[in-house]
Design an enzyme around this catalytic site. Structure first.
Site, PDB file in Angstrom:
ATOM      1  N   ASP A  13       0.847  -1.189   0.000  1.00 25.03           N
ATOM      2  CA  ASP A  13       0.000   0.000   0.000  1.00 25.03           C
ATOM      3  C   ASP A  13       0.887   1.246   0.000  1.00 25.03           C
ATOM      4  O   ASP A  13       2.055   1.214   0.423  1.00 25.03           O
ATOM      5  CB  ASP A  13      -0.945   0.013   1.197  1.00 25.03           C
ATOM      6  CG  ASP A  13      -0.219   0.026   2.542  1.00 25.03           C
ATOM      7  OD1 ASP A  13       0.775  -0.721   2.686  1.00 25.03           O
ATOM      8  OD2 ASP A  13      -0.647   0.762   3.445  1.00 25.03           O
ATOM      9  N   GLU A  36      -0.181  -1.038   5.820  1.00 30.23           N
ATOM     10  CA  GLU A  36       0.933  -0.565   6.653  1.00 30.23           C
ATOM     11  C   GLU A  36       0.911   0.938   6.819  1.00 30.23           C
ATOM     12  O   GLU A  36       1.215   1.457   7.907  1.00 30.23           O
ATOM     13  CB  GLU A  36       2.269  -1.021   6.053  1.00 30.23           C
ATOM     14  CG  GLU A  36       3.476  -0.799   6.959  1.00 30.23           C
ATOM     15  CD  GLU A  36       4.129   0.580   6.841  1.00 30.23           C
ATOM     16  OE1 GLU A  36       5.011   0.886   7.665  1.00 30.23           O
ATOM     17  OE2 GLU A  36       3.759   1.352   5.929  1.00 30.23           O
TER      18      GLU A  36
END
Length: 439
Positions: free
Chosen positions: A79, A145
Site C-alpha cells: 500500500d 501498513e
C-alpha cells in the site's frame, strides 16, 4: 555458494524487476484499496514458479518457495500514501517514467520496490538451489501498513499461526542494514467545556482555552531539557541513565518526540464559546518507553492535572476495513524494537552484503550523499517490525531498495541498481543464516 553466479542472476533480472515495479506503480494502491496490486503480485509469483501462492482473508499476498518446516520471511507492504497536491509532481505519479538508472512514481521507494526485490530474490534462491532443505522461504506483500503499521503481521502471526525464524523488512534503507527503530503511538486528548453566547464569554467555560494550556505543556515536554530547573522534564531525559535503564539503546535509536497532529472542537455556532476541544498527538517512543508510560506522562502534565476530570487522555483504536472487508481492530500502539548488532539474523544479512558488495553501502552516484554512513544503522520512520519483533519477538532486520527521504514525497524515485543488489543479498542470506545458527 557461488557469489558471482548470484550477482549475475540478479543482474539478469534487472529488466524484469523494472517492468514489474512499473506495473505495480501504475496501479493506485492506497491503504485499504490494494486489491489490484495484491493480485498482480500473486500473478507474478505464480509466473515465476513459487511453490504456493495465497491471498489471506485480510488481503495480504503470501508466496512460498520450498517446503521445509523452518520459515524465513521477507516482508514488504504494497500500500502507498496518496499523491498529495498533484501540482507538486513534475510527471504523472502513477504512469511515471524510467531512465537507465531510476524509476519514477508513487510507491517506488516506499515500498513496492522492496516487494519486487524479494519476489525475485526468492526466484534466484530456487533457480540456484539456495533454499536449505529444511526451510521454506515466505515472501509477503502486505496491506494497510501506511494506515496501521504491523496490523498485517498481527493477522499473519495470530490468525494464520505463522512464526518465522526471522523476517527481513524490505522497507527502504539507503543501502544500509537496519537493526531497529523507534516505536510510536497515537494519543487523543479530550477537554470538556461549557458553551454560552460569545457576547458574554465569562458565562461559559471555553474548552479551547483549556486545551491551549495543555498544548503549551505538550510543547515543553518535547522541547525542554531534563535539568533540576525544568518543571516539565523533556523527553530528552530518556537518553540519560538517571531516567532510563535502556539509555544506551535509546541513544542509538534517538530520543522520543511528541507533536500535535490534529485539532478538533465543538461549538453551537461561531458566536458561541466552544464546549469541547480535542487533539491528536503523534508520539514517537524510544527504548524504555511504553504505551502506559506515555499516557501517564500526558495525564501528569501540570495543565492536565489543573483541569482534572475535564481532561481525558486515551489511545486511538484502528478499525478500518481491509480491501476484502475484514475488520481487525487494534490499539494504535506500535512498539519500539532493537537488535544487538551481533544478532545472528543481523550478521547473516551483513555477511551476505559483505560477501557480495563489501563493507560499505552501495548506490548510484546521485544516491550516495545520504549513504556515507555505517552499513549497520536504524530507520527514522516506523515499519511492520513494530509487530513482527516489537509485539511478538520474532527477529526482524531491514534491508531494502530506495531511500527513506523518498517516502511520502512528491516526485518519488527508486534506483534500478538497488533492486538488483537487494535481490542478490536476499538470495544469499538464508544459507549464511544456516551457518550462523549452526543447523
Amino acid at each position: 555458494m557461488d557469489l558471482e553466479r548470484i550477482k549475475a542472476a540478479a543482474e539478469g533480472y534487472r529488466e524484469d524487476m523494472s517492468r514489474f515495479l512499473r506495473e505495480l506503480i501504475a496501479i493506485p494502491s492506497e491503504s485499504c484499496e490494494e486489491e489490484g496490486v495484491v493480485r498482480r503480485c500473486a500473478q507474478e509469483m505464480e509466473r515465476l514458479g513459487f511453490d504456493k501462492v495465497e491471498i489471506d482473508p485480510m488481503g495480504n499476498c503470501l508466496g512460498w518457495m520450498g517446503r521445509g518446516s523452518r520459515v524465513m520471511a521477507f516482508d514488504g507492504h504494497i500500500d502507498t500514501v496518496g499523491i498529495g497536491n498533484r501540482a507538486n509532481w513534475t510527471d504523472d505519479p502513477y504512469q511515471g517514467y524510467e531512465t537507465d538508472r531510476i524509476i519514477y512514481g508513487r510507491g517506488g521507494s516506499d515500498q513496492e520496490g522492496g516487494v519486487v526485490s524479494a519476489v525475485y530474490g526468492a526466484k534466484i534462491m530456487k533457480d540456484l538451489g539456495l533454499i536449505p532443505a529444511d526451510t521454506s522461504i515466505l515472501v509477503t506483500a502486505t496491506v494497510q501498513e501506511e494506515d496501521c503499521d504491523g496490523l498485517c503481521w498481527q493477522y499473519i502471526h495470530q490468525e494464520l499461526g505463522i512464526t518465522p525464524e526471522f523476517v527481513v523488512s524490505t522497507e527502504p534503507t539507503d543501502g544500509g542494514i537496519y537493526r531497529g527503530h523507534r516505536g510510536r503511538m497515537e494519543i487523543r486528548v479530550d477537554v470538556k467545556g461549557v458553551s454560552c453566547h460569545g457576547s458574554a464569554p465569562e458565562r461559559g467555560d471555553n474548552a479551547i482555552y483549556k486545551m491551549a494550556d495543555i498544548l503549551q505543556d505538550v510543547r515543553a515536554l518535547n522541547e525542554n531539557g531534563c535539568g533540576p530547573d525544568d518543571e516539565i522534564k523533556g523527553l530528552v531525559k530518556m537518553l540519560e541513565p538517571e531516567f532510563n535503564e535502556h539509555w544506551e539503546d535509546a541513544r542509538f535509536l534517538g530520543r522520543g518526540t511528541v507533536t500535535v497532529s490534529q485539532v478538533f472542537f465543538t461549538s453551537p455556532s461561531r458566536c458561541a464559546v466552544a464546549d469541547s476541544c480535542a487533539v491528536s498527538l503523534d508520539r514517537r517512543m524510544t527504548a524504555g518507553e511504553t504505551w502506559e508510560s506515555c499516557l501517564e506522562e500526558i495525564r501528569n502534565l501540570p495543565a492536565c492535572r489543573k483541569y482534572g476530570a475535564d481532561v481525558k487522555v486515551s489511545m486511538y483504536t484502528y478499525e478500518r476495513p481491509s480491501w476484502t472487508g475484514l475488520v481487525y481492530p487494534t490499539e494504535c500502539y506500535f512498539p519500539t524494537w532493537i537488535n544487538a548488532e551481533s544478532a545472528p539474523h543481523v550478521q547473516a544479512l551483513a555477511d551476505a552484503h559483505r560477501a557480495l558488495y563489501g563493507d560499505a553501502r552501495q548506490g548510484d552516484e546521485d544516491a550516495m550523499e545520504k549513504r556515507r554512513r555505517p552499513l549497520i544503522d536504524k530507520w527514522t520512520f516506523s515499519t511492520n517490525g513494530v509487530s513482527i519483533q516489537g509485539r511478538y519477538g520474532i527477529p526482524c532486520v531491514g534491508f531494502g531498495p530506495g531511500a527513506e527521504s523518498q517516502a511520502h514525497a512528491p516526485n518519488e524515485i527508486t534506483w534500478k541498481s538497488d533492486l538488483v543488489r537487494c535481490a542478490a543479498v536476499y538470495a544469499a542470506m538464508p544459507g549464511l543464516y544456516q551457518n550462523k545458527d549452526g543447523k
